[in-house]
Design an enzyme around this catalytic site. Structure first.
Site, PDB file in Angstrom:
ATOM      1  N   ARG A  73      32.402  39.830  45.788  1.00  0.00           N
ATOM      2  CA  ARG A  73      31.211  39.437  45.029  1.00  0.00           C
ATOM      3  C   ARG A  73      31.339  37.952  44.712  1.00  0.00           C
ATOM      4  O   ARG A  73      32.259  37.543  44.002  1.00  0.00           O
ATOM      5  CB  ARG A  73      31.121  40.269  43.734  1.00  0.00           C
ATOM      6  CG  ARG A  73      29.943  39.937  42.841  1.00  0.00           C
ATOM      7  CD  ARG A  73      29.980  40.813  41.588  1.00  0.00           C
ATOM      8  NE  ARG A  73      28.872  40.516  40.678  1.00  0.00           N
ATOM      9  CZ  ARG A  73      28.892  39.577  39.748  1.00  0.00           C
ATOM     10  NH1 ARG A  73      29.983  38.821  39.585  1.00  0.00           N
ATOM     11  NH2 ARG A  73      27.849  39.375  38.974  1.00  0.00           N
ATOM     12  N   LYS A 105      36.239  32.290  38.804  1.00  0.00           N
ATOM     13  CA  LYS A 105      36.670  32.778  37.498  1.00  0.00           C
ATOM     14  C   LYS A 105      37.782  31.922  36.890  1.00  0.00           C
ATOM     15  O   LYS A 105      38.407  31.096  37.551  1.00  0.00           O
ATOM     16  CB  LYS A 105      37.074  34.245  37.588  1.00  0.00           C
ATOM     17  CG  LYS A 105      35.859  35.156  37.721  1.00  0.00           C
ATOM     18  CD  LYS A 105      36.198  36.615  37.559  1.00  0.00           C
ATOM     19  CE  LYS A 105      34.918  37.463  37.526  1.00  0.00           C
ATOM     20  NZ  LYS A 105      35.204  38.900  37.476  1.00  0.00           N
TER      21      LYS A 105
END
Length: 268
Positions: free
Chosen positions: A247, A213
């Site tokens: 995840r 991210k």
């Protein structure tokens, strides 16, 4: 917690492998449009040792293009069918639309991963309560407008959890994701990663989704294809903090880091 017939035990951090069937996801959008590419990705996730596969049919990256439920289902349901034909691993579906979730449950999904868990569609909560399917509720604000970030993020999550319970969703169905990267500044995302243990006060199993991210890229000035090391750090932190799942896009490397971290932590 049992998801899709598989037990997920407290004290071990499991790996959720990401399968994006979208044209515009920030990391691998458009990579699995052909059926053989899709099968190869499923094979890769299984061979690298993921514990559950998370299928997403709409990108949630900044500036994403919203798609209608019918189009999302056209992407997601065939992917679920391919997974079911190839493995008995549990399947999660990343959606905030009740219509998509309903069809995903029929097609074999065992968990709904909702990135808009704090802005809840009543139809989604009714579906979750009725089916008894497991539900990952993620923290999400559209913008960073906090006066006291640590207090407000926990309050937001407590309110969302209470709302789910009021619709008949049971506590044992739910997992909480603090929502790294959603409506938060770099500093706020770093606060979450530095205080992962703080979310245990909610009393639910926890999932961390920080893979590749922008908090990693912006903090380290790195493009999206050079954020693996940062992702591995977040998985180790989640493991140390007792999270049930991470995840991730790159399963093998994250799983190895978690396995070694657990050997260190459990070496009495």
């Amino acid at each position: 917690m049992v998801i899709g017939g598989k037990s997920f035990h407290k004290g071990h951090t499991y790996v959720m492998g990401i399968l994006n069937v979208t044209p515009d996801s920030f990391f691998d959008g458009g990579s699995y449009r052909k059926k053989e590419d899709l099968r190869n990705r499923i094979r890769q996730l299984v061979e690298e040792g993921c514990d559950i596969i998370d299928v997403g049919g709409e990108s949630t990256r900044p500036g994403f293009q919203k798609v209608e439920a019918d189009e999302e289902m056209e992407r997601v349901i065939p992917a679920l069918e391919e997974i079911r034909n190839m493995t008995d691993l549990p399947i999660s579906v990343d959606t905030y639309k009740a219509e998509v979730a309903r069809e995903a449950v029929k097609a074999g999904a065992s968990l709904i991963n909702n990135v808009k868990g704090c802005k809840e569609d009543p139809d989604m909560l009714t579906l979750i309560a009725k089916t008894g399917i497991k539900y990952c509720l993620m923290h999400h604000r559209n913008e960073s407008d906090y006066k006291d970030f640590p207090t407000e993020i926990l309050r937001d999550l407590q309110e969302a959890l209470q709302r789910a319970l009021s619709y008949g969703v049971k506590q044992e169905q739910m997992i909480v994701d603090p929502g790294v990267g959603f409506g938060k500044t770099v500093e706020e995302n770093l606060w979450i990663l530095h205080h992962l243990e703080a979310f245990h006060c909610l009393g639910y199993p926890l999932l961390l989704g920080a893979s590749n991210k922008s908090v990693i890229g912006k903090s380290m000035n790195l493009p999206v294809d050079q954020r693996l090391e940062g992702t591995l750090v977040t998985s180790v932190l989640a493991c140390e903090a007792g999270y049930l799942m991470v995840r991730v896009h790159q399963v093998r490397s994250n799983k190895r880091c978690i396995d070694f971290t657990e050997k260190i932590l459990h070496n009495d």
